[in-house]
Design a protein around this motif. Structure first.
Motif, PDB file in Angstrom:
ATOM      1  N   THR A  38      35.442  32.684  35.580  1.00 16.54           N
ATOM      2  CA  THR A  38      34.855  34.814  36.045  1.00 16.54           C
ATOM      3  C   THR A  38      35.074  35.526  35.789  1.00 16.54           C
ATOM      4  O   THR A  38      34.392  36.147  36.440  1.00 16.54           O
ATOM      5  CB  THR A  38      35.380  34.276  37.286  1.00 16.54           C
ATOM      6  OG1 THR A  38      37.091  33.981  37.053  1.00 16.54           O
ATOM      7  CG2 THR A  38      35.075  32.908  38.388  1.00 16.54           C
ATOM      8  N   THR A  39      35.619  35.000  34.430  1.00 15.43           N
ATOM      9  CA  THR A  39      35.941  36.434  33.543  1.00 15.43           C
ATOM     10  C   THR A  39      35.227  36.800  32.423  1.00 15.43           C
ATOM     11  O   THR A  39      34.274  35.941  31.525  1.00 15.43           O
ATOM     12  CB  THR A  39      37.146  36.271  33.119  1.00 15.43           C
ATOM     13  OG1 THR A  39      38.216  36.353  33.550  1.00 15.43           O
ATOM     14  CG2 THR A  39      38.205  37.139  32.443  1.00 15.43           C
ATOM     15  N   PRO A  40      34.448  38.025  32.632  1.00 19.98           N
ATOM     16  CA  PRO A  40      33.279  38.055  31.727  1.00 19.98           C
ATOM     17  C   PRO A  40      34.028  37.869  30.072  1.00 19.98           C
ATOM     18  O   PRO A  40      34.860  38.303  29.765  1.00 19.98           O
ATOM     19  CB  PRO A  40      33.002  39.809  32.382  1.00 19.98           C
ATOM     20  CG  PRO A  40      33.676  39.838  33.237  1.00 19.98           C
ATOM     21  CD  PRO A  40      34.359  39.051  33.032  1.00 19.98           C
ATOM     22  N   GLY A  41      32.879  37.220  29.593  1.00 18.68           N
ATOM     23  CA  GLY A  41      33.200  36.487  28.249  1.00 18.68           C
ATOM     24  C   GLY A  41      33.830  35.486  28.242  1.00 18.68           C
ATOM     25  O   GLY A  41      33.904  34.695  26.845  1.00 18.68           O
ATOM     26  N   VAL A  42      34.569  34.440  29.457  1.00 17.12           N
ATOM     27  CA  VAL A  42      35.198  32.937  29.339  1.00 17.12           C
ATOM     28  C   VAL A  42      34.014  32.121  29.071  1.00 17.12           C
ATOM     29  O   VAL A  42      33.601  32.290  30.474  1.00 17.12           O
ATOM     30  CB  VAL A  42      36.607  33.886  29.986  1.00 17.12           C
ATOM     31  CG1 VAL A  42      37.393  32.153  29.985  1.00 17.12           C
ATOM     32  CG2 VAL A  42      36.880  34.628  29.651  1.00 17.12           C
ATOM     33  N   ALA A 124      44.536  30.722  34.608  1.00 17.50           N
ATOM     34  CA  ALA A 124      43.865  29.034  35.056  1.00 17.50           C
ATOM     35  C   ALA A 124      42.938  28.204  35.668  1.00 17.50           C
ATOM     36  O   ALA A 124      42.113  27.585  35.620  1.00 17.50           O
ATOM     37  CB  ALA A 124      45.280  27.799  34.215  1.00 17.50           C
ATOM     38  N   VAL A 125      44.117  28.668  37.468  1.00 17.40           N
ATOM     39  CA  VAL A 125      43.297  28.714  38.610  1.00 17.40           C
ATOM     40  C   VAL A 125      41.998  28.879  38.282  1.00 17.40           C
ATOM     41  O   VAL A 125      41.164  28.114  38.717  1.00 17.40           O
ATOM     42  CB  VAL A 125      43.993  28.891  39.912  1.00 17.40           C
ATOM     43  CG1 VAL A 125      43.376  27.827  40.973  1.00 17.40           C
ATOM     44  CG2 VAL A 125      45.487  28.116  39.529  1.00 17.40           C
ATOM     45  N   GLU A 126      41.359  29.683  38.573  1.00 15.73           N
ATOM     46  CA  GLU A 126      40.038  30.166  38.535  1.00 15.73           C
ATOM     47  C   GLU A 126      39.209  29.728  36.753  1.00 15.73           C
ATOM     48  O   GLU A 126      38.039  28.954  37.494  1.00 15.73           O
ATOM     49  CB  GLU A 126      39.995  32.198  38.056  1.00 15.73           C
ATOM     50  CG  GLU A 126      40.407  32.484  38.635  1.00 15.73           C
ATOM     51  CD  GLU A 126      40.603  34.080  38.229  1.00 15.73           C
ATOM     52  OE1 GLU A 126      39.901  34.950  37.148  1.00 15.73           O
ATOM     53  OE2 GLU A 126      40.965  35.044  38.925  1.00 15.73           O
TER      54      GLU A 126
END
Length: 333
Positions: A38-42, A124-126
């Motif tokens: 959900t985090t851009p680029g990850v 981490a859960v994301e």
């Protein structure tokens, strides 16, 4: 969720722990994926192992594993010792087996901003949720079974409490729970460690003279080689120095080491197994017992202790008992 191309495809023969009725080794297929979080680029690394002839996928026979605070999943869960890895063992029983690395671990990319601790339990859960979503979509199922080791039990437990509709079973291996040990929130994004320092910590509580008995030097060499394979830059130092994100350290200081729960076990509604090593003093029996008491809405809950084993039981001589007990639990769900 965007899916990226498969990063590798490996077909191998596995003779590991064959079912009693099998006459020939079961062929296992291994595939590596990257999916977006959900985090851009990850980008999150996923590995899948399954029998080559497996064509029908079921919730009860699909498993996702998540690692602990320092090592990625492939260096423990998929570490080939003896007859093979734990991932191989489960897959050889006819399961669709997955492992995930959260951001900054193993094959997963860290975020762009590394000016502060990252890969907190919430993040981490994301990442874990992105992995679950990918698997459910890929296999067209609505649930799967989860295995978490050490810090991974807080990740898997948090997900199971928040998304119970997607969890068919939950295994918590060597779970940390609440204590008053305290701690300091780190400023740096990364922590560094050596194999010897990590092993000493992982085997906290092992009696004198037993460390190499339950984890022989030959196994240690295989483990270190696996770590170097995913983090080759560690060779720049002698001895090699590995690194891992400090988000878990920050959470420890803020939550479980400050006697504050990061999730509510009472919200878990799936059958749950807590399993640990007899000699594990890194996450003592009292913590497992406290967690067990809070699983009030799990329809079935078990607490099993493996003799002559530490926090690192997955790769020690007690691993055969671990594999059988967890498999028995998975098969009943």
């Amino acid at each position: 969720m965007k899916r990226l191309l498969l990063s590798s495809l490996l077909v191998s023969l596995s003779a590991a722990w064959l079912p009693a009725s099998a006459k020939q080794p079961r062929q296992l297929v291994s595939q590596d994926y990257h999916v977006t979080s959900t985090t851009p680029g990850v980008q999150i690394f996923l590995r899948n192992k399954r029998p080559k002839d497996l064509t029908k996928f079921e919730a009860s026979r699909t498993v996702l594993y998540v690692h602990g605070s320092t090592q990625p999943s492939e260096t423990v869960f998929d570490l080939a010792l003896g007859q093979g890895s734990w991932a191989d063992y489960i897959a050889s029983q006819g399961y669709d087996v997955w492992l995930v690395d959260v951001r900054g671990y193993g094959g997963s990319k860290p975020p762009t901003d590394q000016s502060k601790p990252f890969a907190t339990t919430k993040e981490a859960v994301e990442d874990f949720g992105a992995a679950v979503n990918h698997i459910l979509s890929e296999r067209k199922i609505s649930k799967l079974q989860l295995i978490g080791w050490s810090w991974g039990t807080l990740i898997a437990g948090s997900y199971a409490a928040a998304q119970p509709q997607h969890v068919a079973g939950l295994v918590l291996l060597a779970p940390p729970w609440l204590s008053s040990s305290g701690g300091k929130i780190p400023e740096a994004a990364w922590q560094e460690w050596t194999v010897d320092a990590a092993l000493k910590r992982l085997q906290t509580g092992v009696p004198d003279g037993q460390a190499e008995v339950i984890f022989p030097p030959a196994s240690k060499k295989i483990w270190e080689a696996a770590l170097l394979a995913v983090q080759p830059d560690a060779k720049a130092h002698n001895p090699p120095r590995f690194r891992s994100p400090t988000g878990v350290v920050a959470d420890g200081a803020e939550y479980w080491s400050a006697n504050k729960a990061i999730y509510d076990p009472g919200k878990i509604s799936a059958p749950t197994l807590i399993i640990r090593g007899e000699w594990d003093e890194l996450t003592p029996l009292s913590q497992s017992q406290a967690l067990f008491a809070l699983l009030r809405n799990a329809p079935v809950r078990h607490l099993i202790e493996i003799p002559r084993a530490t926090h690192f039981v997955e790769v020690e001589t007690g691993r055969d008992v671990l594999f059988r007990e967890v498999q028995s639990f998975l098969d009943r769900n």
